[in-house]
Structure formats: structure tokens, C-alpha cells
Write a protein that holds these residues in place. Structure first.
Motif, mmCIF file in Angstrom:
data_model
loop_
_atom_site.group_PDB
_atom_site.id
_atom_site.type_symbol
_atom_site.label_atom_id
_atom_site.label_comp_id
_atom_site.label_asym_id
_atom_site.label_seq_id
_atom_site.Cartn_x
_atom_site.Cartn_y
_atom_site.Cartn_z
ATOM 1 N N ARG A 134 -33.956 -35.790 34.868
ATOM 2 C CA ARG A 134 -35.227 -36.475 35.143
ATOM 3 C C ARG A 134 -35.210 -37.135 36.512
ATOM 4 N NH1 ARG A 134 -35.687 -38.296 29.637
ATOM 5 N NH2 ARG A 134 -34.571 -40.180 30.231
ATOM 6 N N HIS A 135 -34.120 -37.779 36.839
ATOM 7 C CA HIS A 135 -34.021 -38.444 38.137
ATOM 8 C C HIS A 135 -34.003 -37.420 39.265
ATOM 9 C CE1 HIS A 135 -32.200 -40.704 41.467
ATOM 10 N NE2 HIS A 135 -32.887 -41.706 40.961
ATOM 11 N N LEU A 136 -33.273 -36.335 39.089
ATOM 12 C CA LEU A 136 -33.210 -35.299 40.121
ATOM 13 C C LEU A 136 -34.576 -34.661 40.354
ATOM 14 C CD1 LEU A 136 -29.835 -33.659 39.084
ATOM 15 C CD2 LEU A 136 -30.311 -34.744 41.288
ATOM 16 N N ILE A 137 -35.293 -34.351 39.288
ATOM 17 C CA ILE A 137 -36.577 -33.665 39.442
ATOM 18 C C ILE A 137 -37.636 -34.622 39.987
ATOM 19 C CG2 ILE A 137 -37.699 -33.955 37.205
ATOM 20 C CD1 ILE A 137 -37.287 -30.578 38.817
ATOM 21 N N HIS A 138 -37.521 -35.905 39.676
ATOM 22 C CA HIS A 138 -38.477 -36.892 40.182
ATOM 23 C C HIS A 138 -38.484 -36.899 41.704
ATOM 24 C CE1 HIS A 138 -39.930 -40.879 41.383
ATOM 25 N NE2 HIS A 138 -40.740 -40.755 40.347
ATOM 26 N N ASP A 139 -37.317 -36.760 42.306
ATOM 27 C CA ASP A 139 -37.216 -36.737 43.761
ATOM 28 C C ASP A 139 -37.757 -35.454 44.370
ATOM 29 O OD1 ASP A 139 -36.009 -39.213 43.606
ATOM 30 O OD2 ASP A 139 -33.975 -38.405 43.730
ATOM 31 N N ARG A 140 -37.998 -34.439 43.549
ATOM 32 C CA ARG A 140 -38.435 -33.140 44.046
ATOM 33 C C ARG A 140 -39.859 -32.782 43.622
ATOM 34 N NH1 ARG A 140 -33.238 -33.759 43.301
ATOM 35 N NH2 ARG A 140 -31.714 -32.606 44.521
ATOM 36 N N LEU A 141 -40.600 -33.701 43.028
ATOM 37 C CA LEU A 141 -41.950 -33.407 42.540
ATOM 38 C C LEU A 141 -42.888 -32.946 43.647
ATOM 39 C CD1 LEU A 141 -42.704 -36.194 39.911
ATOM 40 C CD2 LEU A 141 -42.379 -33.755 39.507
ATOM 41 N N ASP A 142 -42.736 -33.482 44.840
ATOM 42 C CA ASP A 142 -43.636 -33.121 45.946
ATOM 43 C C ASP A 142 -43.466 -31.679 46.400
ATOM 44 O OD1 ASP A 142 -44.641 -35.680 45.898
ATOM 45 O OD2 ASP A 142 -43.281 -36.404 47.458
ATOM 46 N N ALA A 143 -42.376 -31.042 46.005
ATOM 47 C CA ALA A 143 -42.124 -29.663 46.426
ATOM 48 C C ALA A 143 -42.987 -28.667 45.666
ATOM 49 C CB ALA A 143 -40.649 -29.320 46.237
ATOM 50 N N PHE A 144 -43.524 -29.074 44.521
ATOM 51 C CA PHE A 144 -44.319 -28.170 43.692
ATOM 52 C C PHE A 144 -45.794 -28.315 44.005
ATOM 53 C CE2 PHE A 144 -40.553 -29.336 41.214
ATOM 54 C CZ PHE A 144 -40.036 -28.079 40.957
ATOM 55 N N GLY A 145 -46.532 -27.220 43.836
ATOM 56 C CA GLY A 145 -47.969 -27.267 44.025
ATOM 57 C C GLY A 145 -48.665 -27.828 42.797
ATOM 58 N N SER A 146 -49.906 -28.244 42.971
ATOM 59 C CA SER A 146 -50.640 -28.786 41.827
ATOM 60 C C SER A 146 -50.828 -27.686 40.784
ATOM 61 C CB SER A 146 -51.989 -29.345 42.269
ATOM 62 O OG SER A 146 -52.781 -28.316 42.804
ATOM 63 N N GLY A 147 -50.821 -28.082 39.546
ATOM 64 C CA GLY A 147 -50.963 -27.139 38.442
ATOM 65 C C GLY A 147 -49.650 -26.516 38.005
ATOM 66 N N SER A 148 -48.557 -26.847 38.645
ATOM 67 C CA SER A 148 -47.254 -26.268 38.280
ATOM 68 C C SER A 148 -46.744 -26.872 36.979
ATOM 69 C CB SER A 148 -46.225 -26.519 39.373
ATOM 70 O OG SER A 148 -46.591 -25.883 40.563
ATOM 71 N N VAL A 149 -46.154 -26.007 36.165
ATOM 72 C CA VAL A 149 -45.480 -26.445 34.946
ATOM 73 C C VAL A 149 -44.037 -25.991 35.075
ATOM 74 C CG1 VAL A 149 -45.409 -26.326 32.441
ATOM 75 C CG2 VAL A 149 -47.609 -26.202 33.625
ATOM 76 N N VAL A 150 -43.109 -26.940 35.025
ATOM 77 C CA VAL A 150 -41.686 -26.666 35.215
ATOM 78 C C VAL A 150 -40.945 -27.044 33.941
ATOM 79 C CG1 VAL A 150 -39.648 -27.172 36.617
ATOM 80 C CG2 VAL A 150 -41.925 -27.241 37.659
ATOM 81 N N VAL A 151 -40.097 -26.139 33.477
ATOM 82 C CA VAL A 151 -39.220 -26.446 32.349
ATOM 83 C C VAL A 151 -37.787 -26.234 32.819
ATOM 84 C CG1 VAL A 151 -38.485 -25.779 30.034
ATOM 85 C CG2 VAL A 151 -40.915 -25.873 30.583
ATOM 86 N N VAL A 152 -36.967 -27.269 32.669
ATOM 87 C CA VAL A 152 -35.557 -27.198 33.043
ATOM 88 C C VAL A 152 -34.746 -27.163 31.749
ATOM 89 C CG1 VAL A 152 -33.673 -28.319 34.288
ATOM 90 C CG2 VAL A 152 -36.020 -28.505 35.147
ATOM 91 N N ARG A 153 -34.015 -26.079 31.557
ATOM 92 C CA ARG A 153 -33.188 -25.931 30.358
ATOM 93 C C ARG A 153 -31.730 -26.107 30.748
ATOM 94 N NH1 ARG A 153 -31.466 -20.927 27.784
ATOM 95 N NH2 ARG A 153 -32.864 -19.899 29.231
#
Length: 115
Positions: free
Chosen positions: A66-85
Motif C-alpha cells: 500500500r505504501h509503495l503503490i501510494h507513491d506511484r499513483l500519479d503514474a497511472f491514468g484516470s480510470g485505471s484499475v490496478v490489482v497487485v497480487r
């Protein structure tokens, strides 16, 4: 922590990302990315199964991701759905190793991450 607007909460959203999105994997992680034609904010979900370890270990892995992805949220375009397994090796991976694997998977998905 991720704001509520950025969390994947429904099974349909998880299914959408895993079945219709692109996938990139590494030793400890698999990242699914689906882009919907929408102006909705980026939404992220995590799958950490019992194969990763006991509850304490799974929660540690989820907090790190969660902490790692929070720092990278701006890299994704709007409407993106990301699942990290998370896979079993994520239990023994350090924070830095998880970050490197996440960045490598995102690079394979052509997401520009500004570390």
C-alpha cells in the motif's frame, strides 16, 4: 494508507482488472492493470493469500505494498484499475526488494514511474 477513493472494493472490479487487464509478474508480485474509459480516480486492490504466510506476515506485506503503490499513483491514468497480487516470496522480500519488483512490473506494463 490509500484514500477510500483509490481502493478497489468490489469483486467485479477485481475481476475486471484480472481478466481484462494486462499482466506483468516477477518473483514476488503479479500486477494486473486495466484501463477503463472513465474519469474515475485510479483504484488499487491487493490480493495476499495464505500462501504468503500467517496473518501477521500477510498484513505486513499489504502495508508495504500500500505504501509503495501510494507513491506511484500519479503514474497511472484516470480510470485505471490496478490489482497487485503477492506471491509466497513476498513474505521474505524486504521493502526495497518489493519496491524494485513493483517498479519492474510497472515498467513492463509501460507505466512511467518517477522514483
Amino acid at each position: 494508507m490509500l484514500p477510500a477513493a483509490h481502493r478497489v472494493r468490489t469483486a467485479d472490479d477485481f475481476r475486471f482488472a484480472t481478466r481484462r487487464g494486462r499482466r506483468a509478474g516477477s518473483t514476488a508480485l503479479v500486477v494486473h492493470l486495466a484501463v477503463a474509459e472513465s474519469t474515475a480516480p485510479v483504484r488499487v486492490g491487493f490480493v495476499v493469500s495464505r500462501a504468503v504466510g500467517n496473518a501477521v506476515t500477510r498484513n505486513l506485506v499489504k502495508r508495504r505494498l500500500r505504501h509503495l503503490i501510494h507513491d506511484r499513483l500519479d503514474a497511472f491514468g484516470s480510470g485505471s484499475v490496478v490489482v497487485v497480487r503477492a506471491l509466497a516470496p513476498a513474505a521474505t522480500a524486504s521493502y526495497a526488494e518489493l519496491g524494485a519488483e513493483l517498479d519492474a512490473a510497472l515498467a513492463r506494463l509501460s507505466v512511467q514511474v518517477g522514483s
